[in-house]
Motif scaffolding. Structure first.
Motif, short mmCIF file in Angstrom:
data_model
loop_
_atom_site.label_atom_id
_atom_site.label_comp_id
_atom_site.label_asym_id
_atom_site.label_seq_id
_atom_site.Cartn_x
_atom_site.Cartn_y
_atom_site.Cartn_z
N SER A 251 0.81 -1.23 0.00
CA SER A 251 0.00 0.00 0.00
C SER A 251 0.84 1.27 0.00
N SER A 252 1.99 1.24 0.66
CA SER A 252 2.81 2.45 0.73
C SER A 252 4.25 2.07 1.07
N LEU A 253 5.14 2.99 0.80
CA LEU A 253 6.55 2.85 1.12
C LEU A 253 7.00 4.14 1.80
N ALA A 254 7.34 4.06 3.06
CA ALA A 254 7.77 5.23 3.84
C ALA A 254 9.28 5.25 3.92
N LEU A 255 9.88 6.34 3.44
CA LEU A 255 11.33 6.48 3.46
C LEU A 255 11.75 7.26 4.71
N GLN A 256 12.75 6.75 5.39
CA GLN A 256 13.22 7.39 6.62
C GLN A 256 13.85 8.76 6.32
N THR A 257 14.54 8.90 5.21
CA THR A 257 15.17 10.18 4.87
C THR A 257 14.10 11.24 4.61
N ALA A 258 13.00 10.85 3.95
CA ALA A 258 11.93 11.82 3.70
C ALA A 258 11.25 12.23 5.00
N SER A 259 11.05 11.26 5.90
CA SER A 259 10.43 11.58 7.18
C SER A 259 11.32 12.52 8.00
#
Length: 419
Positions: free
Chosen positions: A267-275
């Motif tokens: 459903s989604s991919l959360a990037l640590q750098t973007a967060s």
């Protein structure tokens, strides 16, 4: 003979009357001074004459000296609070994004899947490590107080998603029971060993009672934590996962992104750098603006306090300083007598300023503690040094301006001034 004796008495009386006014007009005898301490213990052998003049002036104006030192202490304290705010945000980033959540990305699924899905994700290109995680929405309640939180489960020995306590050490979740945030425990007014009611809001909706097995001092949000096997028993299902945390090879990230896009269950991919970038953008403006305002305010206070004290002291002692110049003192020596006093008060003000700064940092840390974010009370020794350096620099700039006034002192005009 009797007549001659009377004449002599009258003459003696007249001399006494004539001498009486002269005796009455004589000044009183000077007081008798005695040395209290032996000469070897007096200050005369320890400090120079200009230094004794400076110390004497400080002692003669205790209120003004105290207010000057107090103003410098406040300037130092304000700087410490400003630097603490900026530093504690960086510590929050380090703890959250580099010690606790150390994954490079988190893959989320539309529906819960068996935890073996982590092995499937681990076979994707560029993946170095993969760990499953399970999140369930719950409502936790104690009496009439309740909060809606996310109950998270992690496998034992997890390396990517870790729970860090206040001492920056990994926390091992208990095999049974519930671990909750320390802030959540304060809101619910529970301690370790107390029982709370938990409403399960996913799949099977029911209410269970769970003991509080541990308290964790985290810094972002409020959450509940359980062991992976314990949550599976609570939900009456096999161990499941609705997300996988992964560590990536930086050189093969594009291949990993392409492989994830091809998976229909993701459903989604959360990037640590973007967060991390989003968090910095949200906090950086506030912290930078507040730090700049506090720094400028502290510099103005330090400059104003030193300059005002120097101007007042120069006005009061202009005749004295001019007399010293006439007696052969150089401009540097005369200026030193005036500025050594300010330097002494500035240095004396630093330790109280450090204590005030730490107290203000504690107040700010307490007021910042909320349901969304908390900070740690850690004031690095370098902060004290940097704050004192800024205050001393402002004091030196103020002294340089006073120096110009001392150098342009009109000796003739000052010496002509009547007392």
């Amino acid at each position: 003979s009797a007549f001659a004796a009377a004449i002599g008495a009258l003459r003696g009386l007249r001399e006494v009357v004539n001498l009486a006014p002269a005796v009455a007009m004589q000044p009183p005898a000077p007081p008798v001074f005695r040395r209290t301490l032996p000469l070897s213990l007096s200050a005369a052998g320890l400090v120079s004459q200009p230094m004794r003049m400076m110390l004497r002036n400080v002692a003669h104006h205790p209120v003004r000296s105290f207010l000057t030192a107090f103003g410098m202490s406040l300037a130092t304290a304000i700087l410490i609070v400003s630097l603490f705010t900026e530093g504690t945000m960086e510590q929050l980033v380090d703890v959250t994004y580099f010690l606790a959540d150390r994954q490079d990305a988190t893959v989320s699924f539309f529906e819960k899947r068996p935890r073996e899905v982590a092995f499937q994700i681990a076979r994707l290109p560029g993946v170095l490590n993969a760990e499953p995680n399970r999140e369930v929405q719950v409502r936790i309640r104690n009496g009439h107080v309740e909060r809606r939180i996310i109950l998270r489960a992690r496998p034992r020995g997890a390396e990517l998603n870790r729970i860090i306590d206040a001492d920056l050490r990994p926390v091992v979740l208990p095999e049974s029971g519930l671990a909750i945030s320390d802030m959540l425990a304060k809101i619910l007014k529970v301690r370790v060993g107390d029982t709370v009611e938990v409403d399960l809001l996913d799949s099977e909706r029911r209410t269970v009672s769970l003991p509080v097995a541990a308290l964790v001092e985290d810094y972002l949000g409020m959450r509940g934590m359980m062991d992976e096997e314990a949550l599976a028993r609570l939900l009456r299902e096999a161990p499941m996962a609705n997300g996988v945390s992964v560590s990536l090879d930086k050189n093969r990230r594009d291949e990993f992104y392409a492989a994830v896009k091809a998976m229909p269950a993701v459903s989604s991919l959360a990037l640590q750098t973007a967060s991390l970038a989003t968090f910095r953008d949200a906090v950086a403006l506030l912290v930078t603006t507040m730090s700049s305002i506090y720094t400028g305010l502290a510099a103005v206070i330090a400059f104003g306090v030193v300059y005002n004290n120097a101007r007042v002291s120069l006005s009061e002692r202009a005749r004295e300083l001019a007399s010293l110049r006439v007696l052969g003192f150089t401009r540097g020596e005369v200026l030193g007598i005036l500025l050594f006093e300010l330097a002494l008060l500035t240095l004396i003000a630093q330790p109280p300023g450090w204590a005030l700064g730490y107290g203000l940092a504690w107040i700010m840390k307490t007021n910042l503690a909320g349901e969304l974010m908390r900070v740690r009370l850690v004031v690095d020794p370098a902060i004290y040094v940097f704050a004192s350096a800024i205050v001393i620099t402002a004091a030196v700039l103020s002294a340089l301006i006073v120096r110009r006034r001392v150098n342009r002192l009109d000796l003739v005009a000052v010496l002509k001034t009547r007392d």
